[in-house]
Enzyme design. Structure first.
Site, short mmCIF file in Angstrom:
data_model
loop_
_atom_site.label_atom_id
_atom_site.label_comp_id
_atom_site.label_asym_id
_atom_site.label_seq_id
_atom_site.Cartn_x
_atom_site.Cartn_y
_atom_site.Cartn_z
N GLY A 186 55.63 10.15 69.11
CA GLY A 186 56.97 11.09 68.96
C GLY A 186 56.81 12.40 69.58
CG HIS B 178 56.63 4.87 62.33
ND1 HIS B 178 56.48 3.67 62.85
CD2 HIS B 178 56.11 5.41 63.52
CE1 HIS B 178 55.88 3.28 63.98
NE2 HIS B 178 55.52 4.54 64.47
#
Length: 276
Positions: A40, A255
């Site tokens: 990310g 997640h």
């Protein structure tokens, strides 16, 4: 913002034979665990795992919390392909340079895919795998259909990521987004501003499902049923193909299993490592 000004702890640096300098924290003594974070925007080893590795220090492990190239305080070249081969090559050079042997690889998302790639290409370097919603078991098109990935791409392409933009992405990482602290968002937003544009556009990870049977090391994995970045069904690909594998599937979990279920994650991993 320069690398030196990032709101992250500073550890050690390793200049590798491929010209990349990696930053890592080296904490504790004992059998070595290499911690591999996800992909990310603004990610770093510390931001992913700050709530986890202290328990592993207490349990008697050496913890190397790595910033992957393109992330954290590590080098972020803008003229390379950030594909799985590059990440595995860089990790293996790092393992070689530090003269590590028989490591435990712990990986979340992209970090899980890199751990798989290392174990498949250099099996003698890996003793066990600890995986959280690992990448590398779907086609690229499948990932880009996931709500979390779509949001991440949309926000990343819209311009610089400040705290508000980071919140738009990060709130999809967790089932309970109230767990996101402003400090974490500020930390990741600062790192995101230093990342090259080609990092995500060149990030290619193949589907390794058909090679999972080649893995000889014990595997412990985790997946949240509310994961919006990696399809939870990927768990069954491991269970159906890997030789020695167990997974925990957790409800009301996104997640980031290691964040939302920190104590359970730490306890379960350490118990697995002590008994396998």
């Amino acid at each position: 913002m320069s690398q030196n000004d990032l709101p992250l702890p500073t550890g050690e640096f390793a200049k590798l034979d491929n010209g990349i300098t990696l930053h890592y924290l080296d904490e504790g003594q004992g059998e070595t665990i290499i911690w591999l974070h996800g992909s990310g925007p603004g990610a770093s080893g510390y931001s992913n795992f700050k709530g986890n590795f202290p328990s592993f220090i207490e349990a008697g492990y050496r913890n190397i919390i790595l910033d992957l190239p393109g992330f954290g305080r590590s080098d972020k070249p803008d003229d390379i392909q950030y594909n799985l081969d590059f990440f595995v090559e860089t990790l293996n050079l790092f393992i070689t340079q530090l003269e590590l042997t028989n490591c435990i690889l712990l990986g979340n998302s992209l970090g899980g895919a890199i751990a798989l790639g290392q174990a498949l290409k250099h099996p003698s370097t890996v003793s066990k795998l600890l995986l959280m919603a690992p990448g590398g078991v779907e086609e690229r098109e499948t990932y880009f259909q996931m709500e979390g990935i779509r949001r991440m791409v949309e926000v990343y392409q819209s311009g610089p990521m400040g705290v508000d933009e980071m919140r738009q992405v990060m709130q999809l990482q967790l089932f309970d987004s109230s767990r996101l602290s402003d400090a974490l968002l500020e930390e990741r937003a600062a790192v995101a501003k230093t990342q090259p544009a080609n990092l995500f556009s060149t990030m290619m990870v193949p589907n390794m499902t058909e090679r999972l049977h080649e893995l000889d090391c014990p595997i412990l994995g985790f997946w949240g049923t509310n994961d919006l970045f990696n399809p939870p069904e990927g768990m069954f690909k491991f269970l159906h193909n890997a030789k020695e594998c167990r997974f925990l599937m957790l409800n009301q979990c996104g997640h980031w299993v290691q964040v939302e279920h920190e104590k359970l994650f730490n306890r379960t991993c350490i118990d697995f490592l002590k008994n396998n």
